[in-house]
Design an enzyme around this catalytic site. Structure first.
Site, PDB file in Angstrom:
ATOM      1  N   HIS A  94      95.461  23.177  30.031  1.00 50.18           N
ATOM      2  CA  HIS A  94      94.843  21.852  29.957  1.00 50.18           C
ATOM      3  C   HIS A  94      94.339  21.530  28.558  1.00 50.18           C
ATOM      4  CE1 HIS A  94      94.271  20.803  34.463  1.00 50.18           C
ATOM      5  NE2 HIS A  94      95.369  21.518  34.268  1.00 50.18           N
TER       6      HIS A  94
ATOM      7  N   HIS B  44     101.403  29.306  38.869  1.00 50.48           N
ATOM      8  CA  HIS B  44     100.824  28.974  40.169  1.00 50.48           C
ATOM      9  C   HIS B  44     101.018  30.106  41.178  1.00 50.48           C
ATOM     10  CE1 HIS B  44     100.724  24.308  39.513  1.00 50.48           C
ATOM     11  NE2 HIS B  44      99.854  24.970  38.774  1.00 50.48           N
TER      12      HIS B  44
ATOM     13  N   ASN C 268      90.592  17.565  35.408  1.00 50.15           N
ATOM     14  CA  ASN C 268      89.554  18.577  35.167  1.00 50.15           C
ATOM     15  C   ASN C 268      88.305  18.424  36.026  1.00 50.15           C
ATOM     16  OD1 ASN C 268      91.064  19.853  33.134  1.00 50.15           O
ATOM     17  ND2 ASN C 268      90.306  18.451  31.576  1.00 50.15           N
TER      18      ASN C 268
ATOM     19  N   ARG D   3      94.490  28.335  33.333  1.00 53.12           N
ATOM     20  CA  ARG D   3      94.613  26.881  33.477  1.00 53.12           C
ATOM     21  C   ARG D   3      93.920  26.134  32.330  1.00 53.12           C
ATOM     22  NH1 ARG D   3      91.738  22.921  37.022  1.00 53.12           N
ATOM     23  NH2 ARG D   3      93.236  21.298  37.647  1.00 53.12           N
TER      24      ARG D   3
ATOM     25  N   SER E 204      89.737  21.306  22.531  1.00 52.92           N
ATOM     26  CA  SER E 204      89.087  20.016  22.826  1.00 52.92           C
ATOM     27  C   SER E 204      88.580  19.982  24.274  1.00 52.92           C
ATOM     28  CB  SER E 204      90.043  18.844  22.567  1.00 52.92           C
ATOM     29  OG  SER E 204      91.181  18.914  23.404  1.00 52.92           O
TER      30      SER E 204
END
Length: 332
Positions: free
Chosen positions: A70, A197, A98, A66, A80
């Site tokens: 992200h 998922h 997040n 994940r 980042s």
């Protein structure tokens, strides 16, 4: 036949030429052998620490996968997402997608520390994220792929990008399609990548609206299997329990497989953003049905789509930097 074979050979040479140039070019391209000479043990080190973290906490594989998503959906795959707030930087860790849910940062730091000892200021945090995502997928029974490498790390973060660009559990299908399209990812990539998922969890707050819908009658969302909804409501009350965790795939939560798509067909997708792939579009529904029927097809496309996602706006050549610690930029 001979003519067509020589034509194919010429085309192959042309197609491979950017890769050859990358080996000597300072501007660079991403390619799997990037660290073969500068840090030959890099991939082995990442793999070791991901396996160690996964053995300690089976949820970690999904968390690391994940993090890569992200990261890439905000300013490209540039690490980042790993930066803490400091000076002019407002951390993406504070964003809605997040906050309270992104995890695995300490695992990435542990990997980075080991790599700094092995080959100082050589392997980027962005590449660590890409490798950890692949290794997490493999560890849970999913497909493997050669990870193109050579990304550099960003000098800043974007909390607004994190809030706006990452698909949310309650987004409509057109919104999710747009968010993927903005990253150069198509409908096939969307349906395939959401298949991640098949492992991991989600919080009650991310799907509560499906259990107690906005019409005021308190009945579950019509696209959710009634028995499954009743079961979910026992641990996700109308109020409270926001952080209670639920498996995204309740059948095989720690195994990377195509069960996610079978669940969608049974109207047992946990998130609204998952179930709509089956209920709201003939094109996405067709892909869901294909993947539910053919695990190999899903695995093959997942590998391709992960490489494609990992190619979103990487910093190359002299852009960005190689951070010494993933959570903060170097002092210039």
């Amino acid at each position: 036949m001979e003519l067509s074979m020589s034509f194919l050979l010429v085309i192959s040479v042309i197609a491979l030429s950017p890769l050859c140039l990358a080996l000597s070019s300072s501007d660079g391209h991403l390619y799997p052998q990037f660290y073969d000479h500068t840090c030959p043990k890099a991939q082995e080190i990442v793999k070791f620490f991901v396996a160690k973290a996964h053995a300690k906490d089976p949820r970690m594989a999904a968390s690391l996968l994940r993090l890569h998503f992200h990261d890439c959906f905000v300013k490209g795959c540039d690490a980042s997402v790993l930066l803490d707030s400091s000076g002019t930087i407002i951390s993406e860790k504070r964003s809605n997608p997040n906050r309270d849910s992104a995890r695995g940062f300490e695992v990435i730091e542990e990997i980075k520390t080991a790599l700094e000892e092995e080959c100082p200021v050589t392997v980027s945090c962005a590449d660590i994220l890409a490798l950890a995502a692949r290794d997490s997928t493999v560890l849970t029974g999913g497909p493997s792929w050669d990870v193109p490498l050579g990304r550099r790390d960003s000098l800043g973060a974007s909390i607004s990008g994190s809030n706006n660009n990452i698909p949310a559990p309650n987004n409509t299908l057109p919104t999710i399609i747009t968010k993927f399209k903005l990253q150069g990812l198509d409908l096939v990539d969307l349906v395939t990548l959401l298949g991640s998922h098949t492992i991991g969890d989600s919080r009650c707050t991310s799907f509560r609206q499906r259990l107690y819908n906005q019409t005021g009658n308190g009945l579950p969302d019509g696209t959710l299997d009634a028995a499954y909804a009743t079961e979910l409501r026992t641990h996700c009350p109308r109020s409270g329990g926001d952080q209670n965790l639920f498996f995204l795939d309740f059948v095989s939560p720690f195994k990377f497989d195509n069960q996610y798509y079978k669940n969608l067909m049974a109207r047992k997708g946990l998130l609204s953003s998952d179930e709509i792939l089956f209920t709201q579009s003939a094109a996405t529904r067709e892909l869901v049905e294909k993947y539910a029927e053919n695990n190999e097809l899903f695995f093959d496309q997942f590998s391709k789509s992960m490489v494609k996602m990992g190619n979103i706006s990487p910093l190359l050549g002299s852009r960005g930097e190689i951070r010494k610690r993933c959570r903060k930029v170097n002092h210039h």
